[in-house]
Design a protein around this motif. Sequence first.
Motif, PDB file in Angstrom:
ATOM      1  N   VAL A  42     -27.603 -49.597 -51.150  1.00  0.00           N
ATOM      2  CA  VAL A  42     -26.932 -49.616 -49.850  1.00  0.00           C
ATOM      3  C   VAL A  42     -26.856 -51.056 -49.330  1.00  0.00           C
ATOM      4  CG1 VAL A  42     -27.066 -48.922 -47.430  1.00  0.00           C
ATOM      5  CG2 VAL A  42     -27.608 -47.267 -49.223  1.00  0.00           C
ATOM      6  N   ILE A  43     -25.630 -51.502 -49.040  1.00  0.00           N
ATOM      7  CA  ILE A  43     -25.445 -52.815 -48.420  1.00  0.00           C
ATOM      8  C   ILE A  43     -24.969 -52.542 -46.999  1.00  0.00           C
ATOM      9  CG2 ILE A  43     -24.144 -54.984 -48.484  1.00  0.00           C
ATOM     10  CD1 ILE A  43     -23.759 -54.371 -51.552  1.00  0.00           C
ATOM     11  N   ALA A  44     -25.801 -52.917 -46.004  1.00  0.00           N
ATOM     12  CA  ALA A  44     -25.431 -52.638 -44.612  1.00  0.00           C
ATOM     13  C   ALA A  44     -24.861 -53.900 -43.975  1.00  0.00           C
ATOM     14  CB  ALA A  44     -26.642 -52.157 -43.837  1.00  0.00           C
ATOM     15  N   ILE A  45     -23.719 -53.741 -43.333  1.00  0.00           N
ATOM     16  CA  ILE A  45     -23.077 -54.874 -42.665  1.00  0.00           C
ATOM     17  C   ILE A  45     -23.005 -54.585 -41.175  1.00  0.00           C
ATOM     18  CG2 ILE A  45     -20.962 -56.234 -42.460  1.00  0.00           C
ATOM     19  CD1 ILE A  45     -20.380 -55.847 -45.263  1.00  0.00           C
ATOM     20  N   ASP A  46     -23.363 -55.563 -40.382  1.00  0.00           N
ATOM     21  CA  ASP A  46     -23.232 -55.415 -38.935  1.00  0.00           C
ATOM     22  C   ASP A  46     -22.806 -56.770 -38.377  1.00  0.00           C
ATOM     23  OD1 ASP A  46     -23.182 -54.228 -36.519  1.00  0.00           O
ATOM     24  OD2 ASP A  46     -25.352 -54.112 -36.243  1.00  0.00           O
TER      25      ASP A  46
ATOM     26  N   TYR B 106     -28.744 -44.496 -45.041  1.00  0.00           N
ATOM     27  CA  TYR B 106     -27.722 -45.012 -44.138  1.00  0.00           C
ATOM     28  C   TYR B 106     -28.329 -45.910 -43.066  1.00  0.00           C
ATOM     29  CZ  TYR B 106     -23.425 -45.144 -41.420  1.00  0.00           C
ATOM     30  OH  TYR B 106     -22.309 -45.550 -40.765  1.00  0.00           O
ATOM     31  N   LEU B 107     -29.432 -45.436 -42.478  1.00  0.00           N
ATOM     32  CA  LEU B 107     -30.121 -46.254 -41.474  1.00  0.00           C
ATOM     33  C   LEU B 107     -31.397 -46.796 -42.070  1.00  0.00           C
ATOM     34  CD1 LEU B 107     -29.682 -43.926 -38.358  1.00  0.00           C
ATOM     35  CD2 LEU B 107     -28.408 -46.012 -38.890  1.00  0.00           C
ATOM     36  N   ARG B 108     -31.904 -47.872 -41.486  1.00  0.00           N
ATOM     37  CA  ARG B 108     -33.170 -48.452 -41.930  1.00  0.00           C
ATOM     38  C   ARG B 108     -34.254 -47.371 -41.840  1.00  0.00           C
ATOM     39  NH1 ARG B 108     -34.257 -54.013 -42.174  1.00  0.00           N
ATOM     40  NH2 ARG B 108     -32.391 -54.482 -40.979  1.00  0.00           N
ATOM     41  N   GLU B 109     -35.059 -47.210 -42.909  1.00  0.00           N
ATOM     42  CA  GLU B 109     -36.066 -46.139 -42.957  1.00  0.00           C
ATOM     43  C   GLU B 109     -36.890 -46.087 -41.674  1.00  0.00           C
ATOM     44  OE1 GLU B 109     -36.396 -43.886 -45.245  1.00  0.00           O
ATOM     45  OE2 GLU B 109     -35.364 -44.748 -46.972  1.00  0.00           O
TER      46      GLU B 109
ATOM     47  N   ARG C 197     -22.353 -59.669 -40.747  1.00  0.00           N
ATOM     48  CA  ARG C 197     -23.460 -60.166 -41.578  1.00  0.00           C
ATOM     49  C   ARG C 197     -24.038 -59.052 -42.432  1.00  0.00           C
ATOM     50  NH1 ARG C 197     -26.057 -64.861 -40.321  1.00  0.00           N
ATOM     51  NH2 ARG C 197     -25.454 -65.898 -38.386  1.00  0.00           N
ATOM     52  N   VAL C 198     -24.540 -59.409 -43.624  1.00  0.00           N
ATOM     53  CA  VAL C 198     -25.259 -58.417 -44.426  1.00  0.00           C
ATOM     54  C   VAL C 198     -26.653 -58.315 -43.813  1.00  0.00           C
ATOM     55  CG1 VAL C 198     -26.228 -57.881 -46.685  1.00  0.00           C
ATOM     56  CG2 VAL C 198     -23.956 -58.913 -46.510  1.00  0.00           C
ATOM     57  N   VAL C 199     -26.979 -57.148 -43.239  1.00  0.00           N
ATOM     58  CA  VAL C 199     -28.276 -57.035 -42.568  1.00  0.00           C
ATOM     59  C   VAL C 199     -29.323 -56.343 -43.450  1.00  0.00           C
ATOM     60  CG1 VAL C 199     -27.366 -57.127 -40.218  1.00  0.00           C
ATOM     61  CG2 VAL C 199     -27.477 -54.932 -41.390  1.00  0.00           C
ATOM     62  N   ARG C 200     -28.853 -55.697 -44.538  1.00  0.00           N
ATOM     63  CA  ARG C 200     -29.806 -54.988 -45.402  1.00  0.00           C
ATOM     64  C   ARG C 200     -29.154 -54.780 -46.759  1.00  0.00           C
ATOM     65  NH1 ARG C 200     -30.906 -49.253 -45.347  1.00  0.00           N
ATOM     66  NH2 ARG C 200     -29.349 -49.112 -43.692  1.00  0.00           N
TER      67      ARG C 200
ATOM     68  N   THR D  68     -36.060 -45.780 -38.644  1.00  0.00           N
ATOM     69  CA  THR D  68     -35.512 -46.344 -37.405  1.00  0.00           C
ATOM     70  C   THR D  68     -34.153 -45.700 -37.114  1.00  0.00           C
ATOM     71  OG1 THR D  68     -34.188 -48.080 -38.363  1.00  0.00           O
ATOM     72  CG2 THR D  68     -36.502 -48.599 -37.979  1.00  0.00           C
ATOM     73  N   ALA D  69     -33.593 -46.036 -35.975  1.00  0.00           N
ATOM     74  CA  ALA D  69     -32.262 -45.529 -35.633  1.00  0.00           C
ATOM     75  C   ALA D  69     -31.235 -46.645 -35.715  1.00  0.00           C
ATOM     76  CB  ALA D  69     -32.277 -44.922 -34.238  1.00  0.00           C
ATOM     77  N   THR D  70     -31.586 -47.737 -36.416  1.00  0.00           N
ATOM     78  CA  THR D  70     -30.637 -48.856 -36.527  1.00  0.00           C
ATOM     79  C   THR D  70     -30.246 -49.074 -37.977  1.00  0.00           C
ATOM     80  OG1 THR D  70     -32.437 -50.407 -36.796  1.00  0.00           O
ATOM     81  CG2 THR D  70     -31.641 -50.066 -34.542  1.00  0.00           C
ATOM     82  N   LEU D  71     -29.207 -49.860 -38.154  1.00  0.00           N
ATOM     83  CA  LEU D  71     -28.773 -50.182 -39.502  1.00  0.00           C
ATOM     84  C   LEU D  71     -29.819 -51.044 -40.195  1.00  0.00           C
ATOM     85  CD1 LEU D  71     -24.996 -51.053 -39.180  1.00  0.00           C
ATOM     86  CD2 LEU D  71     -25.970 -49.229 -40.560  1.00  0.00           C
TER      87      LEU D  71
END
Lengths: 251, 297
Positions: A226-230, A243-246, A233-236, A248-251
């Motif tokens: 999973v490549i998360a973009i916000d 889908y979300l950071r383990e 920026r690549v945030v993860r 947490t409720a954020t990307l």
Amino acid sequence: MSVAVAERSSAPPQHALRPVISFHGVSKVYPNGTEALRDVDLAIHQGDFCFLVGPSGAGKSTLVRLLIRDEAPSTGRIFIDGQEVSRMSHRKLPKLRRKFGIVFQDYKLLTRRTVAQNVAFALQVTRPGQRHLREKVEEVLWIVGLEDKLDKFPDELSGGEQQRVAIARALVHRPRIFLADEPTGNLDPDTSWGIVQLLLQINHRGTTVLMATHNREVVDLVRRRVIAIDNGRVVRDEAEGSYLREGTATL
Amino acid sequence: MRQIFASLWFALHSAGQNFRRNLGVSLAGVFTMGLIIFLVGGSLLFTHSVDTVLQGQEQNASHLKIYLSDNASLAAITNFESRLKTDPRVISVTFETKDQAAHQASQNPDIASALNVLGSNPLPASLNLNVRKLTDLSQFNAEAKATPIVDSTTPTDYNSDVISKLNTVITVIEWVGAIIAIILLTISIVIIMNTIRTAVYSRRTEIEIMKLVGATDWFVRWPFILEGMLGGLLAAIFSGAVVFGAYRLFVQAAQGNLLSVPFDVRYTVTLLIVLLVGGVAVGAFGSFLGVRRFLSA
């Protein structure tokens, strides 16, 4: 919804030394000042299956557009198969784009052509005079499970079936990289799951798959990279992410 | 080779298919293009006809009488005459003696009686010159003035005023014809460009897909260009036929009038070929411009 994911490759993907897609410090600023991507570094290897996640306007579509050189980056360098595409001349683009199979949320099918004609179209315009056209079209429609809908028109098909036609069209010239930009955006959960299984199957045959999606359930079920973009920026970037950071409720 | 034929077949096939599918838009384009080709052809033919008539007049005006001095020797006159005859600008030269001039003038009874009263012949001998081009007359006039055997008081019958006016009229008509043709051609290119753009717009998904799967720009372009050429050809055939018919009627109607217009077969055939080639070329160029915007990315 079944969790019986299409069988996964028993052996881990064979990473060649050189990634099939790589971004080096890529930024994209549009003429109106919007910064769509900021300093992105990425490496995707042959045979990878990646989800590209993030809210609307995060920069997912820009990333896809940069890959197929529909747009050029403002700064940084992008390599596909070792070839720099960020400064590629307009004349070389057709050849670059033949390395990709691309599907979109809105299918982009030709409504006046039948299913078989839609798929054949991709070969006719890139490899005119192709031999055994009909066989190739039938084979790829069999892969997507539409072997009995060859002579139907897109309007006579369901949304899921139309997306399968688009996938067949993207597959028929045997691309190295399969890009899916929100392929399940217009589909109900069950149909979406069918499409994702199809993409996993394509990946299982050795094709690199990059799927930009909002579909949280699918990402969480499949457990792939999973490549998360916000905010550009690549945030993860996780090998078997959700889908979300383990936790947490954020990307 | 197989690939080239397949590409050609694809382009022809989809050009024909699009022409039929968007028949309304296609026919509107053909009609406007035809109308413009008709106007271009018509204005060119009209200019040519007027030009021909005026050139006929010019031919009549291309005469110059060089009056010779009474004491010029026959040898000097023969010498001057043969020099003029060898000049490439000259069609013919005839010598008119004093007696012939008097005889000619006597046909007017007033002059005849005046000559009788005088008892001698005051009319000069002359060399009557017929030149190819009206514009050369002034040079011959100047040359005559500088020749010693020429009558110094009235060297020639050169009338610079009429000649230069006729010249100006011809030049103006030629220019106006050319400018009208150029304006009409520009308009037709713009119209075709917009017609094709409408056609292209309705097929933007197809073009988008072609580009996405990696078709080359020329592969995308060719069907549109062929479609434009087909439209241009049809327009040229129809309007060419109309121009031809109208020209024949015009020539027939003008027959027997003071300024009868000759039917110029060579010019007409050349013009029809030019209209056909021009229609196809303009159709192709308009399509090229129309499709360009959609290929820029």
